[in-house]
Structure formats: structure tokens, C-alpha cells
Design a protein around this motif. Sequence first.
Motif, PDB file in Angstrom:
ATOM      1  N   HIS A 213       2.098  65.812  18.411  1.00 21.48           N
ATOM      2  CA  HIS A 213       3.706  65.273  18.629  1.00 21.48           C
ATOM      3  C   HIS A 213       3.683  65.040  20.349  1.00 21.48           C
ATOM      4  O   HIS A 213       4.719  64.371  20.657  1.00 21.48           O
ATOM      5  N   LEU A 214       2.495  65.083  20.829  1.00 25.15           N
ATOM      6  CA  LEU A 214       2.748  64.804  22.411  1.00 25.15           C
ATOM      7  C   LEU A 214       2.276  63.148  22.387  1.00 25.15           C
ATOM      8  O   LEU A 214       1.272  62.749  22.301  1.00 25.15           O
ATOM      9  N   GLU A 215       3.405  62.469  22.946  1.00 23.13           N
ATOM     10  CA  GLU A 215       3.232  60.871  22.976  1.00 23.13           C
ATOM     11  C   GLU A 215       2.431  60.663  24.189  1.00 23.13           C
ATOM     12  O   GLU A 215       3.391  60.690  25.341  1.00 23.13           O
ATOM     13  N   VAL A 216       1.250  60.349  24.156  1.00 22.83           N
ATOM     14  CA  VAL A 216       0.696  59.933  25.286  1.00 22.83           C
ATOM     15  C   VAL A 216       0.648  58.474  25.412  1.00 22.83           C
ATOM     16  O   VAL A 216       0.388  57.654  24.315  1.00 22.83           O
ATOM     17  N   PRO A 217       1.512  57.873  26.303  1.00 23.21           N
ATOM     18  CA  PRO A 217       1.450  56.523  26.227  1.00 23.21           C
ATOM     19  C   PRO A 217       0.401  55.793  26.469  1.00 23.21           C
ATOM     20  O   PRO A 217      -0.487  55.897  27.250  1.00 23.21           O
ATOM     21  N   MET A 218       0.516  54.648  25.442  1.00 20.79           N
ATOM     22  CA  MET A 218      -0.947  53.659  25.459  1.00 20.79           C
ATOM     23  C   MET A 218      -0.770  52.924  26.709  1.00 20.79           C
ATOM     24  O   MET A 218       0.185  52.407  26.957  1.00 20.79           O
ATOM     25  N   ASP A 219      -1.818  52.558  27.432  1.00 22.53           N
ATOM     26  CA  ASP A 219      -1.822  51.741  28.499  1.00 22.53           C
ATOM     27  C   ASP A 219      -2.815  50.563  28.165  1.00 22.53           C
ATOM     28  O   ASP A 219      -3.867  50.615  27.857  1.00 22.53           O
ATOM     29  N   ILE A 220      -2.012  49.454  27.748  1.00 17.80           N
ATOM     30  CA  ILE A 220      -2.810  48.192  27.522  1.00 17.80           C
ATOM     31  C   ILE A 220      -2.814  47.308  28.375  1.00 17.80           C
ATOM     32  O   ILE A 220      -1.720  46.761  28.988  1.00 17.80           O
ATOM     33  N   ARG A 221      -4.152  46.555  29.004  1.00 17.14           N
ATOM     34  CA  ARG A 221      -3.970  45.662  30.066  1.00 17.14           C
ATOM     35  C   ARG A 221      -4.893  44.412  29.669  1.00 17.14           C
ATOM     36  O   ARG A 221      -5.887  44.549  29.053  1.00 17.14           O
ATOM     37  N   THR A 222      -4.360  43.428  30.163  1.00 11.05           N
ATOM     38  CA  THR A 222      -5.035  42.199  29.845  1.00 11.05           C
ATOM     39  C   THR A 222      -5.337  41.579  31.409  1.00 11.05           C
ATOM     40  O   THR A 222      -4.870  41.891  32.345  1.00 11.05           O
ATOM     41  N   GLY A 223      -6.692  40.979  31.533  1.00  9.02           N
ATOM     42  CA  GLY A 223      -7.095  40.518  32.705  1.00  9.02           C
ATOM     43  C   GLY A 223      -7.571  39.148  32.594  1.00  9.02           C
ATOM     44  O   GLY A 223      -8.258  38.797  31.499  1.00  9.02           O
ATOM     45  N   ALA A 369     -11.825  33.507  31.526  1.00  5.36           N
ATOM     46  CA  ALA A 369     -12.064  34.514  30.614  1.00  5.36           C
ATOM     47  C   ALA A 369     -10.891  35.391  30.645  1.00  5.36           C
ATOM     48  O   ALA A 369      -9.933  35.624  31.568  1.00  5.36           O
ATOM     49  N   THR A 370     -10.634  35.985  29.356  1.00  3.45           N
ATOM     50  CA  THR A 370      -9.378  36.858  29.160  1.00  3.45           C
ATOM     51  C   THR A 370     -10.167  38.458  28.590  1.00  3.45           C
ATOM     52  O   THR A 370     -10.813  38.080  27.837  1.00  3.45           O
ATOM     53  N   VAL A 371      -9.873  39.375  29.313  1.00  7.65           N
ATOM     54  CA  VAL A 371     -10.278  40.738  28.499  1.00  7.65           C
ATOM     55  C   VAL A 371      -8.962  41.458  28.449  1.00  7.65           C
ATOM     56  O   VAL A 371      -8.037  41.384  28.843  1.00  7.65           O
ATOM     57  N   THR A 372      -9.217  42.599  27.174  1.00  3.97           N
ATOM     58  CA  THR A 372      -8.323  43.275  26.906  1.00  3.97           C
ATOM     59  C   THR A 372      -8.904  44.955  27.411  1.00  3.97           C
ATOM     60  O   THR A 372     -10.170  45.173  26.815  1.00  3.97           O
ATOM     61  N   LEU A 373      -8.000  45.668  28.018  1.00  4.73           N
ATOM     62  CA  LEU A 373      -8.594  46.761  27.835  1.00  4.73           C
ATOM     63  C   LEU A 373      -7.602  47.905  27.592  1.00  4.73           C
ATOM     64  O   LEU A 373      -6.089  47.742  27.905  1.00  4.73           O
TER      65      LEU A 373
END
Length: 376
Positions: A213-223, A369-373
Amino acid sequence: MTTAAIIVAAGRGTRAGGDVPKQWQVIAGQTVVEHTLDRFAAHPHVDDIVLVVAAEDLDFVDALGLEARATIAHGGSTRAASVLSGLARTNADYVLIHDAARCAVPADVIDRVIDALQTHDGAAPALAVTDALWTGAQGLVSGVRDRTGLFRAQTPQGFHRTAILAAHGACAQDAADDVEIARSAGLDVAIVGGDERNLKITTPGDFARAAHHLEVPMDIRTGNGFDVHRFGPGDHVVLCGVKVPYERGLQGHSDADVGMHTVTDAIYGALARGDIGQHFPPSDPQWKGAASYIFLEHACQMARDMGFTLTHVDCTLICEFPKIGPVAAAMRAEMARIMQLDVDRVSVKATTSERLGFTGRGEGIAALATVTLVKS
Ligand SMILES: Nc1ccn([C@@H]2O[C@H](COP(=O)(O)OP(=O)(O)OP(=O)(O)O)[C@@H](O)[C@H]2O)c(=O)n1
Ligand SMILES: C[C@](O)(CO)[C@H](O)COP(=O)(O)O
């Protein structure tokens, strides 16, 4: 009106087991207590937090730097004694007394308790009992009880501070909770809606339920990355880690792998950690002629160290020659190997610039280039 949360965390957690009391055990990336503190610190109507801990647990407080997040009070041998110790450390108008072990309390439960305090001496969340209730003996059902009007109590239990302080002072024995103490002093306590996510970690199986139930916020980044290298004398180029025979070579301080440099820069960009020139300065002779996988591995390791997973890479090479199509699969495989990624998460493609500009005139190669982390 000011509101303080009093988080009681001085119990021994004997039913939950483990090497340390349940509130100091780690779930979903941090201790149970820290999750509980986060919930109240983030609530817009909580002005102050008092954390009640056992004297023998002060090392945990130091190690986690909790003095900076709450006023620390010393707990007692009963829950009621711990609450009283916390009450002594605040002058707020309202107090929200909460079990540290209820670490996934939703914000709207806290809202409902505070709202009800406008019209009641106290307020506490609860869930109506929905299952049938039996009595049992020797493994057999011995009777049925009417569930009408029965509730499962939760916290935070909120009160006007002076009223609950007086109630605790007048109560000689321990009690299951503060509602019991309030009622023994004649205070009216409203029942507000509780939440199944607001479970109290009590037995070993509850840790996994609470973590869920602990909502750990997802951190999505593009570079994104962009790089250019000029053609010069030579008989091959190195692109995305693959040696491609050609009538000229690419010039650069390192092996001039423009594709790999671009992806490396995109990863640094997503991490907001500068660029390839900052980590591997061209002025530094040790990088002269260096293989570019060193740079890419450095960026990937930095991403891992910061808790990110690289999930996708898309690299476009812009040139008329050499032709990339025949070697694109080998480039994808080599980039995937270096980045420790599945090859179906790595794209290497090419385009011409229709004979326009410096790439069209064959003066050099450009790459994007584009990357997703992702961190979750
Ligand atoms: N002397 C005590 C006893 C309990 N608590 C706190 O009150 C909350 C609810 O109590 P409970 O779940 O019963 O915790 P424990 O007493 O730690 O558990 P156990 O009975 O299994 O030992 C917990 O956050 C606990 O740390 C407290 O601050 N001081
Ligand atoms: C306060 C409480 O959380 C209400 O449900 C509960 O009473 C605490 O402790 P218990 O020992 O598990 O009853």
C-alpha cells in the motif's frame, strides 16, 4: 487552530518478530517509522510532529536523523504512557495520536479526522465489521454474534489537546487506545471513515501487506543527446561499438564513436549529471584514443548508483556513407551488451540529410539519441 501529530513508536513489536522492533524494520526502501513520518509531514494541515520512541531506540533516531524531522519524546512501558509523554511535548490545539505501525495511512483519513474535530471532542477512523462474527472453542464454532454496530478501530485518533490530556490524567489503568480513555472521561468521539490501507503492522505477514500500500512514486526520466564528428584520413569508422570499413575515419580525441557518445550524453542528461566532456575532459591525455565503451559504462553505472534502470535507447545516425543498414543489428547487439540491456530495448537506425548540410556533403557524421530511465 494548530494541529500536531503524535506518532507513538515506543513498543517492542513482539508479535511482528524480527531483529529490531517493527517500526525500525525496512519496507519499501525505508523504515516503517520514516514512511509514517512522510505521511504526516506531507499533510497540509499538520503543523508539528512529535515522535515518541523508547530510550533504548535512540540510536535509530540518530542514525536516521529523525531529530530534524520531529520533536523526540521518550516512551513509557505502556502505549498510554507513551501517548502522555508525547502530549507533554506540544501546545497545539488539536492532536492526532497515531500508531507508527500504521505507515500507509492515506491523507484523506487524516482529513476526515481533522474535519470532525470542528464539531466533536474527538474523532477516530474505523471500518464497519463486514464479516460474520463467531465464537469458537476447541476448533469448533460455538456461537454467532451480531455484527451490527461493530467497528474495527484505526488511528490517527484526534482530540482537542487539553481535553485528551485531562482524560489521560484521570485514567488510572492502561487502555487499548485513546478513544477508550476519552470515553472514560465523557468525551464525545465521532467515527469517521477508515481505510483498509491503514492497517497496523502487527504480525510478520503484515509487512508485505503494508509495503503493497505504500505508494513509492515512480520517477521516469528521458534524456536526449546530440554529437558530431568530422571525417579525416583513415580506412574505417567506429560507430556504436562496431568497426565499419570506410574510405575515411572520424576525427576525435577518443575513438570518435559519435553514436556511443550521443547515447552516453543522453544518459547523463536524464540524470542531470552534466555531459561527457565534463566526466572525460578532452584536455586529459588519458582519454586520447580511448574506446568509447568506457564512457558509456560510466554513465550506465552512474544511473544504477542513483537507483535508475535504463529501459530504452533510441539512437539515430545521420550520414550519407557508410551505409548503416547492414551493420545496424551488430551495433544494437554491442550497445545492448555494454549497457546490460535486452537488445529489443535498443534501437540504432540511420537517415541521410538528403545531401544537404555538412552530413549531406560527407564532411562528418551527426547522431541523436533519446534514452528512458526509470526509478520505482
Ligand atoms: N509502550 C508502548 C507500546 C506501544 N507503543 C506504540 O503503539 C503502537 C501500537 O501498538 P502495537 O501495535 O501493540 O505495538 P507493540 O506494542 O510494539 O506490539 P506488540 O504488542 O506486538 O509488542 C505502535 O506503533 C507501538 O510502537 C508505544 O509507543 N509504547
Ligand atoms: C490503537 C490501536 O491501533 C487501535 O486499533 C490498537 O488498539 C493498538 O494496539 P493493539 O495492541 O494491537 O490492540
